[in-house]
Motif scaffolding. Structure first.
Motif, short mmCIF file in Angstrom:
data_model
loop_
_atom_site.label_atom_id
_atom_site.label_comp_id
_atom_site.label_asym_id
_atom_site.label_seq_id
_atom_site.Cartn_x
_atom_site.Cartn_y
_atom_site.Cartn_z
N CYS A 1 0.95 -1.18 -0.01
CA CYS A 1 -0.05 0.12 0.23
C CYS A 1 0.94 1.25 0.08
O CYS A 1 2.18 1.25 0.26
CB CYS A 1 -0.97 0.03 1.10
N ARG A 2 0.25 2.40 -0.55
CA ARG A 2 0.98 3.72 -0.33
C ARG A 2 0.87 3.94 1.01
O ARG A 2 0.16 3.97 1.70
CB ARG A 2 0.25 4.49 -1.17
N ARG B 1 4.79 -5.85 8.50
CA ARG B 1 5.42 -4.74 7.60
C ARG B 1 7.00 -5.28 7.57
O ARG B 1 7.59 -5.46 8.33
CB ARG B 1 5.53 -3.54 8.01
N GLU B 2 7.32 -5.54 6.17
CA GLU B 2 8.64 -6.05 5.83
C GLU B 2 9.43 -4.81 5.52
O GLU B 2 10.72 -4.88 5.64
CB GLU B 2 8.70 -7.25 4.63
N GLY B 3 8.98 -3.88 4.99
CA GLY B 3 9.72 -2.81 4.67
C GLY B 3 9.17 -1.78 4.00
O GLY B 3 7.86 -1.94 3.61
N VAL B 4 9.87 -1.01 3.42
CA VAL B 4 9.21 0.16 2.47
C VAL B 4 10.11 -0.33 1.06
O VAL B 4 11.48 -0.16 0.94
CB VAL B 4 9.75 1.46 2.80
N LEU B 5 9.33 -0.17 0.03
CA LEU B 5 9.86 -0.06 -1.13
C LEU B 5 10.15 1.33 -1.74
O LEU B 5 9.11 1.90 -2.32
CB LEU B 5 8.96 -1.01 -2.08
N ARG B 6 11.27 1.74 -1.80
CA ARG B 6 11.39 3.11 -2.09
C ARG B 6 11.17 3.45 -3.44
O ARG B 6 11.95 2.79 -4.32
CB ARG B 6 12.72 3.63 -1.44
N HIS C 1 6.40 6.35 -6.75
CA HIS C 1 5.71 6.09 -5.34
C HIS C 1 6.37 4.92 -4.36
O HIS C 1 7.06 4.07 -4.95
CB HIS C 1 4.30 5.77 -5.44
N ASP C 2 6.36 5.46 -3.04
CA ASP C 2 6.92 4.51 -2.23
C ASP C 2 5.77 3.37 -2.07
O ASP C 2 4.43 3.89 -2.13
CB ASP C 2 7.15 4.77 -0.96
N SER C 3 5.83 2.29 -1.52
CA SER C 3 5.11 1.16 -1.02
C SER C 3 5.40 0.63 0.34
O SER C 3 6.74 0.25 0.64
CB SER C 3 4.65 0.32 -2.00
N TYR C 4 4.39 0.48 1.11
CA TYR C 4 4.87 -0.53 2.36
C TYR C 4 4.61 -1.74 1.82
O TYR C 4 3.83 -2.09 1.41
CB TYR C 4 3.91 -0.25 3.54
N LEU C 5 5.52 -2.87 2.23
CA LEU C 5 5.08 -4.36 1.95
C LEU C 5 4.80 -4.95 3.34
O LEU C 5 5.77 -4.96 4.28
CB LEU C 5 6.34 -4.76 1.28
#
Length: 176
Positions: free
Chosen positions: A128-129, A146-151, A161-165
């Motif tokens: 998700c954003r 939450r595994e991390g942020v896809l920057r 856009h970033d996404s939370y994974l």
């Protein structure tokens, strides 16, 4: 395919569903955080055709289901899971009129159970954003981590856009 929960029916979409789906996929407020939309009528009809085509795949890899209220059979949204070997990605969308009532969490729990129990999926993930706090809340309620942020991994609608994974493993889901 059809799954039933306390309040919902999750079912394969059919061509006639396009008008109900178009009522929310054409709304800018619904598509703020999506890579698609707001949809034109042609966009929504093409989506339905793609979904119907996916239903014919053997083995089936894509499950895009309508979220329908049991009480009155109104189609209020959609939920999908897409298989990639032992992993799968889940996503969902809901008409704004029905948001905030726990419908997406209820539907996602049913689809997670189906994927882990019937499709032998090992890991299910979602993104998700960062500003989409409602979607993030659903993932947390499902027990996802939450595994991390896809920057800036995704370029759409004219910008990066970033996404939370988030993800959940079959063993974690079974232990809930």
């Amino acid at each position: 395919m059809q799954l039933q929960t306390k309040r919902l029916i999750l079912r394969d979409l059919v061509p006639d569903d396009w008008t109900a789906i178009h009522t929310y996929t054409s709304m800018p407020e619904v598509t703020t955080y999506t890579a698609w939309g707001p949809n034109t009528e042609a966009d929504t009809q093409a989506y339905i055709q793609q979904v119907v085509d996916w239903q014919q795949e053997q083995p089936r890899q894509h499950y895009e289901l309508g979220i329908q209220l049991q009480s009155n059979r109104i189609l209020i949204g959609g939920i999908g899971i897409h298989l990639q070997s032992t992993n799968a990605e889940i996503g969902y969308v809901l008409h704004p009129q029905y948001q905030g009532s726990g419908y997406v969490t209820e539907a996602a729990q049913a689809l997670l159970s189906y994927a882990f129990d019937k499709l032998n999926v090992h890991r299910i993930y979602a993104t998700c954003r960062p500003a989409n706090t409602a979607s993030e809340k659903v993932m947390t309620k499902l027990g996802m981590t939450r595994e991390g942020v896809l920057r800036q991994h995704w370029y759409y609608k004219g910008e990066f856009h970033d996404s939370y994974l988030y993800s959940i493993l079959s063993t974690e889901y079974a232990g809930r």
